[in-house]
Design a protein around this motif. Structure first.
Motif, PDB file in Angstrom:
ATOM      1  N   UNK A   1     -18.400  -9.762   1.925  1.00 21.20           N
ATOM      2  CA  UNK A   1     -16.940  -9.860   1.814  1.00 21.20           C
ATOM      3  C   UNK A   1     -16.378 -10.806   2.876  1.00 21.20           C
ATOM      4  N   UNK A   2     -16.863 -10.623   4.082  1.00 19.86           N
ATOM      5  CA  UNK A   2     -16.404 -11.490   5.169  1.00 19.86           C
ATOM      6  C   UNK A   2     -16.762 -12.947   4.894  1.00 19.86           C
TER       7      UNK A   2
ATOM      8  N   UNK B   1      -4.138 -18.898   5.846  1.00 15.87           N
ATOM      9  CA  UNK B   1      -4.106 -17.431   5.904  1.00 15.87           C
ATOM     10  C   UNK B   1      -2.830 -16.909   5.261  1.00 15.87           C
TER      11      UNK B   1
ATOM     12  N   UNK C   1     -14.370 -14.420   2.272  1.00 15.80           N
ATOM     13  CA  UNK C   1     -13.028 -14.735   2.771  1.00 15.80           C
ATOM     14  C   UNK C   1     -13.076 -15.958   3.687  1.00 15.80           C
ATOM     15  N   UNK C   2     -14.083 -16.003   4.545  1.00 14.97           N
ATOM     16  CA  UNK C   2     -14.196 -17.156   5.448  1.00 14.97           C
ATOM     17  C   UNK C   2     -14.396 -18.454   4.671  1.00 14.97           C
TER      18      UNK C   2
ATOM     19  N   UNK D   1     -11.099 -19.499   3.101  1.00 19.45           N
ATOM     20  CA  UNK D   1     -10.140 -19.984   4.089  1.00 19.45           C
ATOM     21  C   UNK D   1     -10.540 -21.359   4.631  1.00 19.45           C
TER      22      UNK D   1
ATOM     23  N   UNK E   1     -10.559  -9.402  -2.856  1.00 18.41           N
ATOM     24  CA  UNK E   1     -10.396  -9.342  -1.399  1.00 18.41           C
ATOM     25  C   UNK E   1      -9.470  -8.192  -1.010  1.00 18.41           C
ATOM     26  N   UNK E   2      -8.380  -8.063  -1.720  1.00 19.92           N
ATOM     27  CA  UNK E   2      -7.459  -6.974  -1.440  1.00 19.92           C
ATOM     28  C   UNK E   2      -8.034  -5.634  -1.817  1.00 19.92           C
TER      29      UNK E   2
ATOM     30  N   UNK F   1      -3.137 -17.282   1.401  1.00 23.49           N
ATOM     31  CA  UNK F   1      -4.075 -16.301   0.838  1.00 23.49           C
ATOM     32  C   UNK F   1      -3.485 -14.892   0.880  1.00 23.49           C
ATOM     33  N   UNK F   2      -2.837 -14.560   1.987  1.00 23.97           N
ATOM     34  CA  UNK F   2      -2.202 -13.242   2.095  1.00 23.97           C
ATOM     35  C   UNK F   2      -1.162 -13.042   1.012  1.00 23.97           C
TER      36      UNK F   2
ATOM     37  N   UNK G   1     -10.735  -4.914   0.604  1.00 22.15           N
ATOM     38  CA  UNK G   1     -10.124  -4.839   1.930  1.00 22.15           C
ATOM     39  C   UNK G   1      -9.613  -3.438   2.228  1.00 22.15           C
TER      40      UNK G   1
END
Lengths: 199, 199
Positions: free
Chosen positions: B117-118, B152, B121-122, B125, B99-100, B155-156, B103
């Motif tokens: 990718x979206x 969020x 991530x969705x 989450x 993801x990073x 995950x961040x 990203x």
DNA sequence: GTCTATATTCCGATAGAC
DNA sequence: GTCTATCGGAATATAGAC
């Protein structure tokens, strides 16, 4: 100092933040400026020297901001908020943080660039840790983990927050931004105290 | 399914996690496999189709892990810890999260890759938010912000944590990993409760 | 000092061999 | 079905013109 050189630095940084270090070429810079790509090599012999210069500029800019805030007598809470505002601005412009961008490409970078990058991150974390420690003593902040761990935590959230926002949409970062302060702030959260923020 | 194809997918993913999407070429894959770079084009006509396939594989792997954990009756705390262990493993191998990595390069990716990718991530989450919500109800977790915001946030921290670790050294991620649980866990932190983990 | 013409290498991709 | 020879173009970089 040459205005052309300044412009190249500016464009190069923007490209790192939008397309990634390995995602842009000298061509991208030169066409915008109306010159040939080889002209860029006059100012920065190699892409690595350009990259290293961009990092040095970033470090310098950070130092100036910190010095400026201390001269103006910002308390720790306002210093943290000012730092976080840099990320709000990046989010508005759909840019990510240079740390996250180069963090992805770090294995493809030259030694000098890797060292500058490390220096930059260490400098920011040192400052952040200090802000958090002092702010905690003054009861502006509250957190249970160590100041150093909290600093890493906050920086991570900001860095990846921008990356997630580019994938999910800009509101994703706003939630992160708000959560950070909610987590550690002891008083209310009206960040802008009256002067309603933009966006 | 072809073993060559599998190997290409595996190597491609590893390269995204170590050198970044725009930092590797078909050459990097083919030389390791002892074939010509054009042979890779037989299995994946373009780099974008390879990238999209790698993302789909990742999503599928995630779904299988979640299903597996639910079949085994993992509680929310152990599900979260299992998810976080994936990042511990990446940190050990000096890899970052996909993801990073993507990203950073998202603006240079094709629409299909951006969409995958979206979606990924969705999906993560959504799952994380649910785990956090249920776990909070059971008093396995505690946090003040919304479950979605907390998801969020976590995950961040994980995503950027790996990126910072590659710049600062692996211990940086360990501190992040620990802080996450310390922040939200209600009970002690002996993650493995007797059955000592691998590594 | 500033920039262009040009070389070289590498990349992603196609056409076609086996 | 699987892979190679090869192309067209883009990337970084040098040598040299102005």
């Amino acid at each position: 100092m040459s205005v052309t050189r300044e412009k190249i630095l500016e464009l190069g940084e923007e490209l790192i933040l939008t397309k990634g270090y390995n995602g842009f070429s000298y061509q991208d810079i030169s066409t915008v400026m109306g010159i040939k790509n080889a002209a860029v090599h006059y100012y920065f012999p190699s892409k690595e020297t350009l990259g290293a210069s961009i990092l040095k500029t970033n470090i310098q800019r950070f130092e100036e901001m910190v010095e400026n805030m201390q001269n103006r007598g910002f308390d720790e809470r306002h210093q943290l908020e000012a730092f976080m505002k840099l990320y709000l601005k990046s989010n508005r412009e759909s840019k990510i943080c240079i740390i996250g961008s180069l963090g992805t490409d770090v294995n493809t970078l030259s030694e000098p660039m890797q060292q500058e990058l490390q220096k930059m991150v260490e400098r920011i974390l040192t400052w952040l840790t200090e802000i958090l420690e002092k702010g905690k003593q003054k009861e502006l902040f509250q957190f249970r983990i160590s100041a150093n761990d909290q600093a890493i935590q906050i920086l991570s959230s900001l860095v990846a927050g921008l990356q997630l926002a580019r994938i999910l949409g800009k509101q994703a970062f706003k939630s992160i931004h708000q959560s950070i302060l909610e987590e550690i702030a002891t008083s209310g959260l009206n960040t802008d105290e009256g002067k309603n923020s933009q966006s």
